[in-house]
Design a protein around this motif. Structure first.
Motif, mmCIF file in Angstrom:
data_model
loop_
_atom_site.group_PDB
_atom_site.id
_atom_site.type_symbol
_atom_site.label_atom_id
_atom_site.label_comp_id
_atom_site.label_asym_id
_atom_site.label_seq_id
_atom_site.Cartn_x
_atom_site.Cartn_y
_atom_site.Cartn_z
ATOM 1 N N LEU A 53 -0.604 3.618 6.854
ATOM 2 C CA LEU A 53 -1.735 3.932 6.935
ATOM 3 C C LEU A 53 -2.573 3.567 5.685
ATOM 4 O O LEU A 53 -2.875 4.292 4.658
ATOM 5 N N GLY B 182 0.813 -1.449 -0.008
ATOM 6 C CA GLY B 182 0.004 -0.005 0.147
ATOM 7 C C GLY B 182 0.973 1.227 0.043
ATOM 8 O O GLY B 182 0.872 2.272 0.839
ATOM 9 N N ALA C 73 -2.628 -5.826 -1.577
ATOM 10 C CA ALA C 73 -2.058 -6.765 -0.253
ATOM 11 C C ALA C 73 -2.424 -8.238 -0.403
ATOM 12 O O ALA C 73 -1.787 -9.117 0.063
ATOM 13 N N GLU C 74 -3.689 -8.277 -0.509
ATOM 14 C CA GLU C 74 -4.444 -9.662 -0.589
ATOM 15 C C GLU C 74 -3.661 -10.783 -1.397
ATOM 16 O O GLU C 74 -4.050 -11.873 -1.416
HETATM 17 C C1 LIG Z 1 -3.495 6.810 2.911
HETATM 18 S S1 LIG Z 1 -2.705 5.903 1.413
HETATM 19 C C2 LIG Z 1 -1.063 5.788 2.144
HETATM 20 C C3 LIG Z 1 0.196 5.617 1.038
HETATM 21 C C4 LIG Z 1 1.462 5.373 1.739
HETATM 22 N N1 LIG Z 1 1.649 4.190 2.619
HETATM 23 C C5 LIG Z 1 1.700 6.794 2.346
HETATM 24 O O1 LIG Z 1 1.993 6.493 3.822
HETATM 25 O O2 LIG Z 1 1.584 7.821 2.140
HETATM 26 C C6 LIG Z 1 -3.465 4.155 1.502
HETATM 27 C C7 LIG Z 1 -3.050 3.677 0.280
HETATM 28 O O3 LIG Z 1 -3.428 2.185 0.177
HETATM 29 C C8 LIG Z 1 -3.327 1.592 -1.076
HETATM 30 N N2 LIG Z 1 -4.357 0.490 -1.031
HETATM 31 C C9 LIG Z 1 -5.857 0.585 -1.146
HETATM 32 N N3 LIG Z 1 -6.346 -0.701 -1.015
HETATM 33 C C10 LIG Z 1 -5.034 -1.716 -0.994
HETATM 34 C C11 LIG Z 1 -5.052 -3.169 -1.079
HETATM 35 N N4 LIG Z 1 -5.962 -3.837 -0.867
HETATM 36 N N5 LIG Z 1 -3.610 -3.262 -1.226
HETATM 37 C C12 LIG Z 1 -2.618 -2.562 -1.110
HETATM 38 N N6 LIG Z 1 -2.912 -1.209 -0.921
HETATM 39 C C13 LIG Z 1 -4.355 -0.683 -1.070
HETATM 40 C C14 LIG Z 1 -4.187 2.722 -1.753
HETATM 41 O O4 LIG Z 1 -4.184 2.746 -3.298
HETATM 42 C C15 LIG Z 1 -3.396 3.854 -1.255
HETATM 43 O O5 LIG Z 1 -2.368 4.374 -2.086
#
Ligand SMILES: C[S@@+](CC[C@H](N)C(=O)[O-])C[C@H]1O[C@@H](n2cnc3c(N)ncnc32)[C@H](O)[C@@H]1O
Length: 245
Positions: free
Chosen positions: A95, A40, A78-79
């Motif tokens: 986050l 993520g 992630a899954e």
């Molecule tokens: C609030 S952002 C945080 C991004 C980064 N980790 C940061 O701290 O700036 C949340 C991120 O989670 C990603 N995300 C959403 N669903 C996800 C999933 N199932 N697996 C991995 N990442 C995911 C979104 O696309 C987004 O980029």
């Protein structure tokens, strides 16, 4: 599965820059790992320097906003991590877990591909001692629905260490509680637009009108003005660390 952050992510990299003090906490928790998986990963915030990083992120828009780096970037979720068992020394997820469709499966995948510690920055949905929640009660209701209770991490990962991450008063990263000592900032719709919780709530004009009125009248400072001399505050953010298996 659509990538929500293809819409939230516009302008994300400018408003959501890593805060160096929070980055230091994450880097310390990763230990001496040389290879690090960032799940993520968004636009790459908090990826530690001096290590080989592999980033996984579903949103093309977020990937587009990455600064040039040596990290390997994989578009994915992630899954379903496309790596062999025990491929990485450590893994991190910052986050992001509240956005995952299936956090249990995502964390099981992280555990499968990681030899060493797993480091998660998340938010305690039971935490209520943050003044913004008084003005926007919908935020607390939303957290209860979307944020995993802290107790679940032990179910998912086995024994974990959980510690508070205090937010510096001048936090560089524009996440939800970043402006706890700069209440005027919440009135700016551009800053709120980089916070997924405000996006989820939609119209908050009534709530913001109340905050604006309290700031103008001095009511906010009468009740909360002592915060303006605090350096850092516990707003409910938690570092969850699962040790090496
Ligand atoms: C609030 S952002 C945080 C991004 C980064 N980790 C940061 O701290 O700036 C949340 C991120 O989670 C990603 N995300 C959403 N669903 C996800 C999933 N199932 N697996 C991995 N990442 C995911 C979104 O696309 C987004 O980029």
């Amino acid at each position: 599965m659509t990538a929500l952050y293809d819409t939230i992510g516009v302008d994300y990299a400018r408003l959501r820059r890593p805060d160096p003090r929070i980055a230091a906490r994450i880097a310390e928790a990763l230990g001496p790992a040389e290879t690090v998986l960032n799940v993520g990963a968004g636009a790459g915030s908090y990826e530690p320097e001096g290590r080989r990083v592999t980033a996984v992120e579903p949103s093309a828009e977020m990937i587009r906003q990455r600064a040039p780096s040596d990290a390997t970037v994989v578009q994915g979720f992630a899954e379903d991590l496309p790596f062999d068992d025990a491929s990485f020394d450590a893994a991190m997820a910052v986050l992001t877990i509240h956005h995952w469709r299936d956090p249990a499966r995502g964390l099981a995948e992280m555990r499968r591909v990681t030899r060493g510690p797993i480091v998660i920055l998340t938010y305690d949905p039971a935490f209520r001692d943050f003044w913004l929640l008084d003005y926007v009660p919908g935020l607390a209701a939303l957290d209860e629905v979307q944020m995993p209770p802290l107790a679940r991490f032990q179910d998912w990962l086995g024994p974990v260490e959980i510690s508070a991450v205090e937010i510096p008063h001048d936090c560089r990263d524009g996440f939800l509680a970043a402006y706890w000592r700069r209440p005027e900032a919440y009135l700016d719709p551009r800053l709120r637009a980089a916070m997924s919780s405000f996006r989820a709530l939609g119209d908050v004009s009534r709530e913001m009108a109340r905050l604006n009125a309290d700031l103008a009248s001095g009511a906010w400072d009468a009740r909360l003005g002592a915060l303006r001399s605090r350096e850092a505050l516990d707003c409910g953010y938690r570092l969850v660390v699962a040790p090496a298996m």
